[in-house]
Write a protein that holds these residues in place. Structure first.
Motif, mmCIF file in Angstrom:
data_model
loop_
_atom_site.group_PDB
_atom_site.id
_atom_site.type_symbol
_atom_site.label_atom_id
_atom_site.label_comp_id
_atom_site.label_asym_id
_atom_site.label_seq_id
_atom_site.Cartn_x
_atom_site.Cartn_y
_atom_site.Cartn_z
ATOM 1 N N PRO A 99 0.805 -1.223 0.000
ATOM 2 C CA PRO A 99 0.000 0.000 0.000
ATOM 3 C C PRO A 99 0.839 1.274 0.000
ATOM 4 O O PRO A 99 1.889 1.348 0.626
ATOM 5 C CB PRO A 99 -0.787 -0.117 1.308
ATOM 6 C CG PRO A 99 0.134 -0.902 2.208
ATOM 7 C CD PRO A 99 0.825 -1.888 1.311
ATOM 8 N N ASN A 101 1.160 4.785 1.522
ATOM 9 C CA ASN A 101 0.746 5.389 2.791
ATOM 10 C C ASN A 101 -0.414 6.359 2.567
ATOM 11 O O ASN A 101 -0.301 7.287 1.756
ATOM 12 C CB ASN A 101 1.934 6.130 3.408
ATOM 13 C CG ASN A 101 1.636 6.657 4.800
ATOM 14 O OD1 ASN A 101 0.496 6.771 5.211
ATOM 15 N ND2 ASN A 101 2.693 6.993 5.521
ATOM 16 N N PRO A 102 -1.549 6.176 3.247
ATOM 17 C CA PRO A 102 -2.679 7.100 3.071
ATOM 18 C C PRO A 102 -2.339 8.549 3.415
ATOM 19 O O PRO A 102 -3.046 9.464 2.979
ATOM 20 C CB PRO A 102 -3.748 6.553 4.028
ATOM 21 C CG PRO A 102 -3.383 5.116 4.219
ATOM 22 C CD PRO A 102 -1.884 5.067 4.150
ATOM 23 N N GLU A 103 -1.264 8.760 4.176
ATOM 24 C CA GLU A 103 -0.863 10.119 4.537
ATOM 25 C C GLU A 103 0.108 10.731 3.529
ATOM 26 O O GLU A 103 0.585 11.841 3.717
ATOM 27 C CB GLU A 103 -0.204 10.109 5.926
ATOM 28 C CG GLU A 103 -1.084 9.553 7.038
ATOM 29 C CD GLU A 103 -2.394 10.309 7.148
ATOM 30 O OE1 GLU A 103 -2.359 11.562 7.123
ATOM 31 O OE2 GLU A 103 -3.447 9.650 7.265
ATOM 32 N N LYS A 109 -4.125 15.476 -3.801
ATOM 33 C CA LYS A 109 -4.144 16.358 -2.623
ATOM 34 C C LYS A 109 -3.546 17.721 -2.952
ATOM 35 O O LYS A 109 -4.046 18.762 -2.516
ATOM 36 C CB LYS A 109 -3.380 15.693 -1.476
ATOM 37 C CG LYS A 109 -4.032 14.427 -0.960
ATOM 38 C CD LYS A 109 -3.155 13.738 0.080
ATOM 39 C CE LYS A 109 -3.735 12.399 0.514
ATOM 40 N NZ LYS A 109 -2.848 11.678 1.465
ATOM 41 N N ASN A 127 -3.703 0.032 -3.118
ATOM 42 C CA ASN A 127 -4.334 -0.200 -1.820
ATOM 43 C C ASN A 127 -3.617 -1.265 -1.009
ATOM 44 O O ASN A 127 -3.621 -1.240 0.217
ATOM 45 C CB ASN A 127 -5.798 -0.591 -2.020
ATOM 46 C CG ASN A 127 -6.595 -0.541 -0.742
ATOM 47 O OD1 ASN A 127 -6.529 0.453 -0.015
ATOM 48 N ND2 ASN A 127 -7.357 -1.584 -0.460
ATOM 49 N N ILE A 143 -12.353 0.143 -1.755
ATOM 50 C CA ILE A 143 -11.331 1.042 -1.215
ATOM 51 C C ILE A 143 -12.031 2.242 -0.592
ATOM 52 O O ILE A 143 -12.680 3.026 -1.303
ATOM 53 C CB ILE A 143 -10.361 1.503 -2.323
ATOM 54 C CG1 ILE A 143 -9.694 0.282 -2.977
ATOM 55 C CG2 ILE A 143 -9.306 2.453 -1.759
ATOM 56 C CD1 ILE A 143 -8.893 0.601 -4.227
ATOM 57 N N GLU A 146 -10.816 7.313 2.668
ATOM 58 C CA GLU A 146 -9.572 7.749 3.317
ATOM 59 C C GLU A 146 -8.333 7.127 2.692
ATOM 60 O O GLU A 146 -7.197 7.528 3.009
ATOM 61 C CB GLU A 146 -9.616 7.444 4.819
ATOM 62 C CG GLU A 146 -9.723 5.981 5.179
ATOM 63 C CD GLU A 146 -11.163 5.499 5.318
ATOM 64 O OE1 GLU A 146 -11.363 4.440 5.960
ATOM 65 O OE2 GLU A 146 -12.077 6.184 4.806
ATOM 66 N N ARG A 147 -8.507 6.164 1.781
ATOM 67 C CA ARG A 147 -7.362 5.543 1.125
ATOM 68 C C ARG A 147 -7.297 5.894 -0.372
ATOM 69 O O ARG A 147 -6.587 5.253 -1.130
ATOM 70 C CB ARG A 147 -7.419 4.021 1.300
ATOM 71 C CG ARG A 147 -7.348 3.596 2.765
ATOM 72 C CD ARG A 147 -7.339 2.082 2.904
ATOM 73 N NE ARG A 147 -6.125 1.503 2.356
ATOM 74 C CZ ARG A 147 -4.956 1.432 2.983
ATOM 75 N NH1 ARG A 147 -4.839 1.934 4.210
ATOM 76 N NH2 ARG A 147 -3.912 0.863 2.410
ATOM 77 N N ARG A 148 -8.012 6.931 -0.751
ATOM 78 C CA ARG A 148 -8.074 7.320 -2.165
ATOM 79 C C ARG A 148 -7.064 8.401 -2.545
ATOM 80 O O ARG A 148 -7.091 8.904 -3.668
ATOM 81 C CB ARG A 148 -9.470 7.816 -2.508
ATOM 82 C CG ARG A 148 -10.533 6.748 -2.372
ATOM 83 C CD ARG A 148 -11.871 7.347 -2.757
ATOM 84 N NE ARG A 148 -12.959 6.433 -2.457
ATOM 85 C CZ ARG A 148 -14.239 6.742 -2.602
ATOM 86 N NH1 ARG A 148 -14.589 7.953 -3.036
ATOM 87 N NH2 ARG A 148 -15.182 5.854 -2.314
ATOM 88 N N GLN A 149 -6.248 8.806 -1.608
ATOM 89 C CA GLN A 149 -5.166 9.752 -1.876
ATOM 90 C C GLN A 149 -5.642 11.089 -2.434
ATOM 91 O O GLN A 149 -4.941 11.744 -3.196
ATOM 92 C CB GLN A 149 -4.151 9.113 -2.843
ATOM 93 C CG GLN A 149 -3.507 7.836 -2.351
ATOM 94 C CD GLN A 149 -2.639 8.039 -1.120
ATOM 95 O OE1 GLN A 149 -2.282 9.170 -0.772
ATOM 96 N NE2 GLN A 149 -2.280 6.959 -0.456
#
Length: 477
Positions: A99, A101-103, A109, A127, A143, A146-149
């Motif tokens: 994966p 990183n979601p952050e 973003k 993912n 998915i 919060e994991r969609r970047q």
């Protein structure tokens, strides 16, 4: 000055500012990428068998990167580098089905912060899955947001290559199905998105990720498969004789997928015209990596030969670069894509980004800082795992040369101008000693710049607490 004079002055000033040719709105971004489409198989790149008229026309009015390189040529590492502008050992995605990183600070973003609408359609493959979870089951999971970047509009499946029985999710765990051949249905959805967003006040970023022409090769719609016969296929001379017939059959199907995608691209380009956004839209066509297709006796990707490394990369931005073709010979790498788009969009490039902004190189204001790009395989896996001859490597690709080291030392050196099929390894030849030394220095500079210690693959797996999939770890000493 009386009130009437003030009013006239105000109107005149507003008119002048409104007509200022330097005042530009931020461009829309339409980023279209295929899966496993090598650069050698396009009409504009000299292939006379494959039929890609729409892409060829796009090339006539685009910036054409002749040496676009997928620096870690495999699905997940490419996608993570594309979204973050980072190298795989920085973002941690150097192995499939791990994966992101979601952050992470990602393209969506960054563009959202700059006021953009964001959308993603098609294959995701970032993912990952949990230890013990079966890979292909995990690829079918929902998915969460919060994991969609950072992407808002969302019609996505993690990964499938069942193109005629293909599913996706939107904002809920309800599984939806693409009608027919998924790339065509996905393109129709992208066209709908473009129509809607072109009427809005905000610019938009749309990424369309097709699954073809990745294997299985014989699953394009029938009308496209009828366009190619194995007997008509030209085989690259670096395909061994005993594999040539098999290669012809698979390449015929590969080209059928390409013909279908070329029609999809045509429809997208027509919509940018019809929606009135062509001039102020950055339109990209590229691929995540290539396909060996039996060149050097090998299949798929990850490998340091040009069939695996080289990808098409077309960038059309009429408002900035006009309607003619501009060719960039300097090599460009995957982490360079994000900063280049940000540079062209007038958006500040975050410190997290490691790639180079090529926007001023395209315009001619700057020259490339380096004559090479970094190529790498930190961990070989799946179709190119240790048991199948895979090995860790680092190397550099310049306009002319490919130089590669494995863990034991220098491995490959090719003059890609004199030897375009990379059939003559020049390592150890006296007349190339100076070139080998220079390329090795460039490689060392890249390793230093990217903080890469060039360790065995197992060390990176331990560092990131990753587990090996199937039998990939076999033969590790």
């Amino acid at each position: 000055m009386n009130k009437s004079a003030y009013f006239i002055f105000f109107l005149f000033t507003a008119f002048i500012l409104g007509c200022n040719p330097e005042k530009q709105e931020k461009p829309n971004i339409i980023f279209v990428f295929a899966d496993q489409w090598r650069a050698q198989d396009l009409g504009y790149m000299g292939n006379t068998i494959v039929k890609t008229p729409s892409i060829d026309r796009l090339a006539e009015e685009s910036v054409v990167f002749k040496n676009a390189i997928s620096g870690c040529p495999v699905c997940c590492p490419y996608r993570a580098s594309l979204l973050t502008g980072q190298y795989p050992l920085t973002n941690g995605v150097f192995y499939n089905d791990k994966p992101l990183n979601p952050e992470a600070n990602t393209i969506a973003k960054i563009y959202k912060k700059a006021g953009y609408e964001t959308g993603y359609i098609g294959k995701w493959h970032l993912n990952g899955h949990e230890p013990g979870e079966e890979t292909f089951e995990a690829r079918l999971k929902f998915i969460p947001k919060e994991r969609r970047q950072g992407f808002d509009f969302w019609q996505v499946l993690e990964c499938t290559h069942d193109y005629n029985n293909s599913f996706y999710y939107e904002d809920s765990p309800e599984q939806l199905k693409w009608e027919g051949y998924d790339a065509i249905a996905q393109t129709k959805s992208a066209i709908k998105y473009i129509k809607e967003k072109s009427k809005g006040e905000k610019p938009f970023l749309l990424m369309l990720s097709w699954g073809p022409p990745h294997a299985p090769y014989q699953t394009a719609p029938e009308k496209y498969r009828q366009m190619y016969s194995p007997e008509d296929i030209d085989i690259r001379p670096n395909v061994p004789e005993e594999l040539r017939e098999k290669a012809k059959t698979e390449i015929a199907g590969y080209y059928a997928h390409m013909a279908a995608l070329d029609d999809c691209l045509k429809d997208l380009l027509v919509e940018t015209e019809n929606s009135g956004i062509k001039e102020n839209t950055i339109f990209i066509f590229t691929s995540d990596h290539g396909d060996m297709l039996y060149s050097h006796g090998n299949v798929k990707k990850q490998q340091p030969w040009d069939e695996s490394l080289m990808v098409p990369f077309l960038l059309r931005y009429p408002e900035k670069f006009g309607d003619g073709q501009k060719v960039i010979e300097a090599p460009v790498n995957t982490p360079d894509i994000l900063p280049t788009l940000l540079g062209l969009s007038g958006i500040e490039i975050p410190e997290t980004v490691e790639g180079k902004d090529y926007s001023k190189i395209i315009s001619g204001e700057e020259k490339p800082e380096s004559e090479s790009v970094l190529i790498q395989c930190p961990v070989p896996f799946h179709q190119w795992n240790y048991a199948r001859g895979g090995r860790e490597y680092r190397g550099v690709r310049t306009e002319r040369f490919t130089y590669v080291r494995d863990l034991n030392g220098p491995w490959l050196l090719y003059d890609n101008v004199l030897d375009p099929y990379q059939m003559n390894n020049l390592l150890g030849l006296d007349e190339y000693k100076f070139i080998e030394s220079d390329l090795d220095e460039q490689l060392q500079d890249w390793l230093t710049k990217t903080n890469d210690q060039f360790l065995p693959g197992n060390e990176y797996m331990k560092k990131w607490n990753y587990y090996w999939d199937r039998n990939d770890s076999i033969q590790i000493q």
